[in-house]
Design a protein around this motif. Structure first.
Motif, PDB file in Angstrom:
ATOM      1  N   LEU A  36       0.819  -1.213   0.000  1.00 55.49           N
ATOM      2  CA  LEU A  36       0.000   0.000   0.000  1.00 55.49           C
ATOM      3  C   LEU A  36       0.853   1.264   0.000  1.00 55.49           C
ATOM      4  CD1 LEU A  36      -2.893  -0.983   2.433  1.00 55.49           C
ATOM      5  CD2 LEU A  36      -3.105  -0.424   0.007  1.00 55.49           C
ATOM      6  N   ARG A  37       2.124   1.126   0.382  1.00 55.79           N
ATOM      7  CA  ARG A  37       3.033   2.271   0.334  1.00 55.79           C
ATOM      8  C   ARG A  37       3.622   2.454  -1.059  1.00 55.79           C
ATOM      9  NH1 ARG A  37       4.272   0.289   5.676  1.00 55.79           N
ATOM     10  NH2 ARG A  37       5.959  -1.030   4.900  1.00 55.79           N
ATOM     11  N   LYS A  38       3.349   1.479  -1.957  1.00 55.17           N
ATOM     12  CA  LYS A  38       3.910   1.526  -3.310  1.00 55.17           C
ATOM     13  C   LYS A  38       2.851   1.763  -4.373  1.00 55.17           C
ATOM     14  CE  LYS A  38       7.443  -1.894  -2.024  1.00 55.17           C
ATOM     15  NZ  LYS A  38       7.963  -3.251  -2.338  1.00 55.17           N
ATOM     16  N   GLN A  39       1.630   1.302  -4.145  1.00 53.90           N
ATOM     17  CA  GLN A  39       0.591   1.464  -5.149  1.00 53.90           C
ATOM     18  C   GLN A  39      -0.765   1.684  -4.486  1.00 53.90           C
ATOM     19  OE1 GLN A  39      -0.716  -2.003  -7.470  1.00 53.90           O
ATOM     20  NE2 GLN A  39       0.778  -3.252  -6.372  1.00 53.90           N
ATOM     21  N   THR A  40      -1.730   2.068  -5.286  1.00 52.53           N
ATOM     22  CA  THR A  40      -3.050   2.445  -4.797  1.00 52.53           C
ATOM     23  C   THR A  40      -4.068   1.419  -5.235  1.00 52.53           C
ATOM     24  OG1 THR A  40      -2.406   4.754  -5.086  1.00 52.53           O
ATOM     25  CG2 THR A  40      -4.740   4.325  -4.710  1.00 52.53           C
ATOM     26  N   PHE A  41      -4.924   0.989  -4.312  1.00 53.59           N
ATOM     27  CA  PHE A  41      -6.009   0.066  -4.622  1.00 53.59           C
ATOM     28  C   PHE A  41      -7.350   0.768  -4.414  1.00 53.59           C
ATOM     29  CE2 PHE A  41      -2.496  -2.772  -3.521  1.00 53.59           C
ATOM     30  CZ  PHE A  41      -2.547  -3.676  -4.575  1.00 53.59           C
ATOM     31  N   ASP A  42      -8.348   0.355  -5.199  1.00 51.38           N
ATOM     32  CA  ASP A  42      -9.692   0.915  -5.055  1.00 51.38           C
ATOM     33  C   ASP A  42     -10.485   0.212  -3.963  1.00 51.38           C
ATOM     34  OD1 ASP A  42      -9.885   2.794  -7.456  1.00 51.38           O
ATOM     35  OD2 ASP A  42      -9.221   0.938  -8.394  1.00 51.38           O
ATOM     36  N   LEU A  43     -10.127  -1.050  -3.675  1.00 49.06           N
ATOM     37  CA  LEU A  43     -10.892  -1.860  -2.724  1.00 49.06           C
ATOM     38  C   LEU A  43      -9.981  -2.933  -2.159  1.00 49.06           C
ATOM     39  CD1 LEU A  43     -13.709  -2.777  -1.522  1.00 49.06           C
ATOM     40  CD2 LEU A  43     -13.944  -4.201  -3.578  1.00 49.06           C
ATOM     41  N   ILE A  44     -10.181  -3.269  -0.878  1.00 47.30           N
ATOM     42  CA  ILE A  44      -9.479  -4.395  -0.243  1.00 47.30           C
ATOM     43  C   ILE A  44     -10.525  -5.395   0.240  1.00 47.30           C
ATOM     44  CG2 ILE A  44      -8.016  -5.119   1.680  1.00 47.30           C
ATOM     45  CD1 ILE A  44      -6.695  -2.384   1.597  1.00 47.30           C
ATOM     46  N   ILE A  45     -10.302  -6.665  -0.083  1.00 48.99           N
ATOM     47  CA  ILE A  45     -11.148  -7.750   0.424  1.00 48.99           C
ATOM     48  C   ILE A  45     -10.261  -8.620   1.298  1.00 48.99           C
ATOM     49  CG2 ILE A  45     -12.581  -9.731  -0.162  1.00 48.99           C
ATOM     50  CD1 ILE A  45     -13.222  -8.408  -2.814  1.00 48.99           C
ATOM     51  N   LEU A  46     -10.570  -8.694   2.582  1.00 45.55           N
ATOM     52  CA  LEU A  46      -9.691  -9.447   3.485  1.00 45.55           C
ATOM     53  C   LEU A  46     -10.473 -10.438   4.337  1.00 45.55           C
ATOM     54  CD1 LEU A  46      -9.883  -8.162   6.623  1.00 45.55           C
ATOM     55  CD2 LEU A  46      -8.623  -6.319   5.537  1.00 45.55           C
ATOM     56  N   ASP A  47      -9.770 -11.508   4.694  1.00 41.98           N
ATOM     57  CA  ASP A  47     -10.351 -12.569   5.510  1.00 41.98           C
ATOM     58  C   ASP A  47     -10.173 -12.232   6.989  1.00 41.98           C
ATOM     59  OD1 ASP A  47     -11.521 -15.332   5.564  1.00 41.98           O
ATOM     60  OD2 ASP A  47      -9.710 -15.705   6.741  1.00 41.98           O
ATOM     61  N   TRP A  48     -11.150 -12.630   7.793  1.00 37.96           N
ATOM     62  CA  TRP A  48     -11.095 -12.334   9.227  1.00 37.96           C
ATOM     63  C   TRP A  48     -10.007 -13.154   9.905  1.00 37.96           C
ATOM     64  CZ3 TRP A  48     -15.505 -10.092  12.281  1.00 37.96           C
ATOM     65  CH2 TRP A  48     -15.213 -10.023  13.639  1.00 37.96           C
ATOM     66  N   ASN A  49      -9.973 -14.460   9.639  1.00 41.62           N
ATOM     67  CA  ASN A  49      -9.092 -15.375  10.377  1.00 41.62           C
ATOM     68  C   ASN A  49      -7.764 -15.570   9.644  1.00 41.62           C
ATOM     69  OD1 ASN A  49     -10.983 -15.986  12.492  1.00 41.62           O
ATOM     70  ND2 ASN A  49     -12.119 -17.191  10.991  1.00 41.62           N
ATOM     71  N   MET A  50      -6.713 -14.933  10.183  1.00 39.05           N
ATOM     72  CA  MET A  50      -5.374 -15.096   9.638  1.00 39.05           C
ATOM     73  C   MET A  50      -4.380 -15.210  10.784  1.00 39.05           C
ATOM     74  SD  MET A  50      -5.348 -12.432   6.422  1.00 39.05           S
ATOM     75  CE  MET A  50      -6.061 -11.093   7.398  1.00 39.05           C
TER      76      MET A  50
END
Length: 236
Positions: free
Chosen positions: A40-54
């Motif tokens: 995220l410090r190198k490029q820009t995303f429009d949306l993040i989809i992340l899993d709860w359990n990691m």
């Protein structure tokens, strides 16, 4: 639109990508929160989809880190196998824009993603005047006006101005701006973007004395930020 997928199980990332990519989304997969946060410090995303359990950090803990800088964090969809109301409320309070309860249903995923897209992108079929401080952008006329001045912009200049003003204080990477304005053109030199930024800064007089500073984020891209003309310095 660029979507970052975060799940410690790469097969789950692949499943989400298989739903979104045919619909036109560009997906990048990550298996650890630290890799995503670094990217995220190198490029820009429009949306993040992340899993709860990691294992490294939970989705909720990752969300809290993302929301520490709300100016740079994109919308987030949380994937979870938890369906208890208290858990879902915890995820939303941590900063999730929406959630999807597993097992994943492709049509539900696509509908939720499209709903987020509609919230963050104004329909192009209904152009409306945009007001940012004393700057006004008119999509119909392709002009910018401020303090009684009116400046005609080329289509690319107007798109760049609109992106920068609508993402105030958020650093936008060169790659993101090139993709959003010129489409998927990997052959396009970044000097094309740099030239447009330079012309836009000059045309719109984007300097602290006018309440906005358009600055270079070295090694990354550009950021437009509001500033107090009475206290800001006179630099770029």
């Amino acid at each position: 639109m660029k979507v970052a997928l975060l799940d410690d199980d790469q097969s789950h990332n692949a499943l989400v990508a298989s739903v979104l990519e045919p619909a036109g989304f560009v997906c990048t997969s990550f298996t650890t929160p630290s890799r995503l946060l670094a990217e995220l410090r190198k490029q820009t995303f429009d949306l993040i989809i992340l899993d709860w359990n990691m294992p490294e950090l939970s989705g909720v803990e990752t969300l809290k880190l993302l929301r520490e800088d709300p100016a740079t964090a994109p919308p987030v969809l949380l994937l979870t196998s938890r369906s208890v109301e208290a858990d879902l409320v915890e995820g939303l309070n941590a900063g999730a824009d929406d959630y999807i309860v597993k097992p994943l249903q492709p049509q539900v995923l696509l509908a939720r993603v499209n709903a987020v897209v509609r919230r963050i992108h104004r329909p192009a079929s209904q152009p409306q005047t945009e007001q940012y401080g004393h700057y006004r952008l008119d999509p119909g006329a392709q002009t910018a006006s401020w303090n009684g001045q009116v400046e005609a912009l080329t289509p690319k200049e107007f798109q760049l101005a609109s992106l920068l003003f609508s993402n105030l204080s958020r650093p936008l990477s060169r790659e993101y701006l090139l993709r959003r304005i010129w489409g998927q053109r990997p052959d396009l030199e970044t000097r094309t973007l740099d030239a447009h930024v330079s012309r836009l800064r000059s045309k719109l007089h984007l300097r602290p004395s006018n309440g906005f500073r358009l600055s270079t984020v070295y090694g990354f891209g550009y950021r437009l930020e509001a500033c107090d003309p009475d206290t800001a310095g006179g630099g770029d």
